[in-house]
Design an enzyme around this catalytic site. Sequence first.
Site, PDB file in Angstrom:
ATOM      1  N   THR A   1     -12.377  -4.371  14.841  1.00  0.00           N
ATOM      2  CA  THR A   1     -13.823  -4.649  14.811  1.00  0.00           C
ATOM      3  C   THR A   1     -14.664  -3.438  14.410  1.00  0.00           C
ATOM      4  OG1 THR A   1     -13.804  -4.292  17.195  1.00  0.00           O
ATOM      5  CG2 THR A   1     -13.739  -6.580  16.442  1.00  0.00           C
TER       6      THR A   1
ATOM      7  N   GLY B   1     -24.770  11.896   6.046  1.00  0.00           N
ATOM      8  CA  GLY B   1     -26.078  12.513   5.828  1.00  0.00           C
ATOM      9  C   GLY B   1     -26.117  13.292   4.514  1.00  0.00           C
TER      10      GLY B   1
ATOM     11  N   HIS C   1      -2.162  20.659 -19.024  1.00  0.00           N
ATOM     12  CA  HIS C   1      -3.246  21.523 -19.490  1.00  0.00           C
ATOM     13  C   HIS C   1      -4.041  20.807 -20.565  1.00  0.00           C
ATOM     14  CE1 HIS C   1      -5.434  25.111 -20.655  1.00  0.00           C
ATOM     15  NE2 HIS C   1      -5.178  24.773 -21.920  1.00  0.00           N
TER      16      HIS C   1
HETATM   17  C1  LIG Z   1     -22.482   4.960   4.560  1.00  0.00           C
HETATM   18  C2  LIG Z   1     -21.001   5.049   4.854  1.00  0.00           C
HETATM   19  C3  LIG Z   1     -20.161   5.599   3.910  1.00  0.00           C
HETATM   20  C4  LIG Z   1     -18.797   5.662   4.148  1.00  0.00           C
HETATM   21  N1  LIG Z   1     -18.004   6.208   3.185  1.00  0.00           N
HETATM   22  C5  LIG Z   1     -16.681   6.294   3.389  1.00  0.00           C
HETATM   23  C6  LIG Z   1     -15.826   6.816   2.383  1.00  0.00           C
HETATM   24  O1  LIG Z   1     -16.281   7.192   1.292  1.00  0.00           O
HETATM   25  N2  LIG Z   1     -14.505   6.878   2.635  1.00  0.00           N
HETATM   26  C7  LIG Z   1     -13.976   6.459   3.819  1.00  0.00           C
HETATM   27  O2  LIG Z   1     -12.757   6.556   4.005  1.00  0.00           O
HETATM   28  N3  LIG Z   1     -14.759   5.968   4.801  1.00  0.00           N
HETATM   29  C8  LIG Z   1     -16.084   5.863   4.608  1.00  0.00           C
HETATM   30  N4  LIG Z   1     -16.876   5.321   5.586  1.00  0.00           N
HETATM   31  C9  LIG Z   1     -16.235   4.873   6.842  1.00  0.00           C
HETATM   32  C10 LIG Z   1     -15.548   3.511   6.659  1.00  0.00           C
HETATM   33  O3  LIG Z   1     -16.507   2.570   6.228  1.00  0.00           O
HETATM   34  C11 LIG Z   1     -14.901   3.067   7.965  1.00  0.00           C
HETATM   35  O4  LIG Z   1     -14.030   4.077   8.418  1.00  0.00           O
HETATM   36  C12 LIG Z   1     -14.112   1.788   7.766  1.00  0.00           C
HETATM   37  O5  LIG Z   1     -14.933   0.747   7.308  1.00  0.00           O
HETATM   38  C13 LIG Z   1     -13.436   1.353   9.086  1.00  0.00           C
HETATM   39  O6  LIG Z   1     -12.720   0.192   8.869  1.00  0.00           O
HETATM   40  P1  LIG Z   1     -12.439  -0.851  10.040  1.00  0.00           P
HETATM   41  O7  LIG Z   1     -11.615  -1.929   9.414  1.00  0.00           O
HETATM   42  O8  LIG Z   1     -11.907  -0.167  11.230  1.00  0.00           O
HETATM   43  O9  LIG Z   1     -13.861  -1.424  10.486  1.00  0.00           O
HETATM   44  P2  LIG Z   1     -15.147  -2.013   9.689  1.00  0.00           P
HETATM   45  O10 LIG Z   1     -15.084  -1.714   8.237  1.00  0.00           O
HETATM   46  O11 LIG Z   1     -16.304  -1.542  10.451  1.00  0.00           O
HETATM   47  O12 LIG Z   1     -14.956  -3.567   9.838  1.00  0.00           O
HETATM   48  C14 LIG Z   1     -15.060  -4.222  11.053  1.00  0.00           C
HETATM   49  C15 LIG Z   1     -15.368  -5.683  10.795  1.00  0.00           C
HETATM   50  O13 LIG Z   1     -15.229  -6.399  12.019  1.00  0.00           O
HETATM   51  C16 LIG Z   1     -16.250  -7.372  12.113  1.00  0.00           C
HETATM   52  N5  LIG Z   1     -16.401  -7.702  13.532  1.00  0.00           N
HETATM   53  C17 LIG Z   1     -16.783  -6.896  14.554  1.00  0.00           C
HETATM   54  N6  LIG Z   1     -16.740  -7.546  15.740  1.00  0.00           N
HETATM   55  C18 LIG Z   1     -16.323  -8.806  15.454  1.00  0.00           C
HETATM   56  C19 LIG Z   1     -16.075  -9.942  16.244  1.00  0.00           C
HETATM   57  N7  LIG Z   1     -16.187  -9.926  17.573  1.00  0.00           N
HETATM   58  N8  LIG Z   1     -15.676 -11.082  15.621  1.00  0.00           N
HETATM   59  C20 LIG Z   1     -15.526 -11.123  14.272  1.00  0.00           C
HETATM   60  N9  LIG Z   1     -15.735 -10.065  13.478  1.00  0.00           N
HETATM   61  C21 LIG Z   1     -16.121  -8.919  14.056  1.00  0.00           C
HETATM   62  C22 LIG Z   1     -17.447  -6.662  11.505  1.00  0.00           C
HETATM   63  O14 LIG Z   1     -18.430  -7.603  11.103  1.00  0.00           O
HETATM   64  C23 LIG Z   1     -16.797  -5.935  10.331  1.00  0.00           C
HETATM   65  O15 LIG Z   1     -16.774  -6.738   9.172  1.00  0.00           O
HETATM   66  C24 LIG Z   1     -18.244   5.195   5.366  1.00  0.00           C
HETATM   67  C25 LIG Z   1     -19.089   4.627   6.329  1.00  0.00           C
HETATM   68  C26 LIG Z   1     -20.449   4.542   6.075  1.00  0.00           C
HETATM   69  C27 LIG Z   1     -21.340   3.913   7.098  1.00  0.00           C
END
Ligand SMILES: Cc1cc2nc3c(=O)[nH]c(=O)nc-3n(C[C@H](O)[C@H](O)[C@H](O)COP(=O)(O)OP(=O)(O)OC[C@H]3O[C@@H](n4cnc5c(N)ncnc54)[C@H](O)[C@@H]3O)c2cc1C
Length: 466
Positions: free
Chosen positions: A143, A185, A445
Site C-alpha cells: 500500500t 524537493g 570511446h
Molecule cells: C514526486 C516523487 C518522485 C519520485 N521519484 C522517484 C524516482 O525517480 N525513482 C524512484 O525509485 N522512486 C521515486 N519515488 C518514490 C516511488 O514513487 C515509491 O518508492 C514507489 O512508488 C513505492 O512503491 P509501492 O508499490 O511500495 O507503493 P505506491 O507506489 O505508493 O503504491 C501503493 C498503491 O497502493 C494503493 N493502496 C493503498 N492502500 C490501499 C488499500 N487499502 N486498498 C487498495 N489500494 C490501496 C495506493 O492507491 C497506491 O496505488 C518518487 C516519489 C515521489 C512522490
Amino acid sequence: MPYDLVVIGSGPGGYVCAIRAAQLGMKVAVVEKDKTFGGTCLNVGCIPSKALLHASELYEEAGHLFGRMGIKVGQRGLDLAAMMKFKDEGVEGNVKGVAFLFKKNKIDTFQGVGRIVAPGKVEVKPAEGKTETLESKAVVIATGSDVARLPGIDIDEKRVVSSTGALVLDKVPERLLVIGAGVIGLELGSVWRRLGSEVIVVEFLDRILPGMDNEVCRQFQRLLERQGIAFKLSSKVTAVDAAGNRLKATVEPAAGGTAETIAADVVLVAVGRGPFTEGLGLEALGVNRDGKGRVVVDARFATNVPGIYAIGDVIAGPMLAHKAEDEGVAVAEIVAGQAGHVNYDVIPNVVYTYPEIASVGKSEEELKADGIGYAVGKFPFTANGRAKVNLQTEGFVKILADAKTDRVLGVHIVGADAGNMIAEAAVAMEFGAASEDIARTCHAHPTLTEAVKEAALAVGKRSIHM
Ligand SMILES: Cc1cc2nc3c(=O)[nH]c(=O)nc-3n(C[C@H](O)[C@H](O)[C@H](O)COP(=O)(O)OP(=O)(O)OC[C@H]3O[C@@H](n4cnc5c(N)ncnc54)[C@H](O)[C@@H]3O)c2cc1C
C-alpha cells in the site's frame, strides 16, 4: 475458487509482485483503491516528475546551450499547459501499460479499498457498489506511502503544495519556497527554477541530501547554487501564513533564534513520506508496526500474522520504486516456495536533476563509521573527451574500494547521465567485482562511461587521462 495470492496496492511493488506470481502459475488478484494502476510512482511520482525534468531541461538547454552549439530556434517560449499535457500523456501511457500487463498475465483486478478482515480474507469496498470479499492463501500488503506533513502547515495543493500539487501547477510561481533539501524537493525545485521561478530551499540539517556521500553533496550544492537555487540550511519553516496575496513563511534557525519572514507564491512541502496503512485493518489483526508506522517483516517479507506479507514503501528501507519492485519479485517467489532475495547492499539511488547524482553502496562517511579501510579513485568529467565535446563537464566519478581486497564498496557519480551510468557499478558490485575488474573492462570511446573506468584506474593511481 480462492486465490493463491491477493496483492493490495498496484504500485511498482504490488504490480510487479502480481505479475511474477502469475508467471509462477499462481491465481492472482490485485486490489487498488485509485482509479488508475501504477501507484505513487506512475501517477504522482517517478514518471510525471521525470517527464517535467526532461522537458524543463530541454527548455533550459534551448535557452543557453543551443546557441553555443550553433542551433538557432528563434525566441524560446513556454506553453506550460502543453508541457503538462505532455507529462499527462506520458503518465497515461505507463498506467495503461500496467493494465495491459495485468490482462496479459490473467490477473484479476478489483477497484476499491482493500481491508484484511482475517488472514486469507480481503474485503474490497468500491467507491460505489457492493462490497465483496476475496479469499486467498496469501496476502501481500503493497500500500506504499503518503506525503509527510508538517504540524501547523496546511497543504491545500494550490499554493501550499506537496509533490503532487507541484506536478500540476497551472502557472510558474514567481518565487517558490521548498521545505526540505531531499531528492523530491531538489528535483521539483529544479523543474520550476528552469521554467522561471526564483527558488529558495530551506533545510533543517546543515547539508542537502541527507544520507548521501558528503563530498558529492557539497559539490552538488555549489552546482545548484550556480544555477540560481538558493539554500537556507540549518533552518526550519515553522508557519506559513496564507491570508494575503503572497504566502508568508516564518523561517527560524534550526537551533532556535530570531525568525525571519520569506514571502513566496508557492510553498512546496517536501519533508519526506510516511508508510500508508489506513483502512487496512492492521490493528484488529494484530499486525506489528514499528515506531514510524511501517509494517514489520522478517527476511522473507512475512509479518507476524501467518499468510500476510508486506513490501515496498510500507516497510523499512529506502523509499524507491526499484526497491519495491525487487521485493515484489522476491515475495512472489517466496510464496511460491522458491528462494526470493533482495540484496540491500546494492540498491542504486539517483537524483534526476542536472547534473544527475547517482550512488550505490557505501559512502565515505559510512565506511569510516564502520571502521573499514578503503582506497579512493576519482575522475572528473572535465577530463573526459565526450563530456568536454558535449559541454557536460560538471561532476566526477568516485569509486571506493576495500583497502585490502580491492572489492568495490561504493560508487558515487555527479554528472550528466549518472543515473544510467550507475547500472554498471551495480552489476559490478553484484558480481563482487574489484576496482581492477572495472579498470580492465573495455569501455566504448567516446562515452561518459570512460570516466567510470578512469576512476577505477585511479584507485591504483594509474588513470590515463589525468
Ligand atoms: C514526486 C516523487 C518522485 C519520485 N521519484 C522517484 C524516482 O525517480 N525513482 C524512484 O525509485 N522512486 C521515486 N519515488 C518514490 C516511488 O514513487 C515509491 O518508492 C514507489 O512508488 C513505492 O512503491 P509501492 O508499490 O511500495 O507503493 P505506491 O507506489 O505508493 O503504491 C501503493 C498503491 O497502493 C494503493 N493502496 C493503498 N492502500 C490501499 C488499500 N487499502 N486498498 C487498495 N489500494 C490501496 C495506493 O492507491 C497506491 O496505488 C518518487 C516519489 C515521489 C512522490
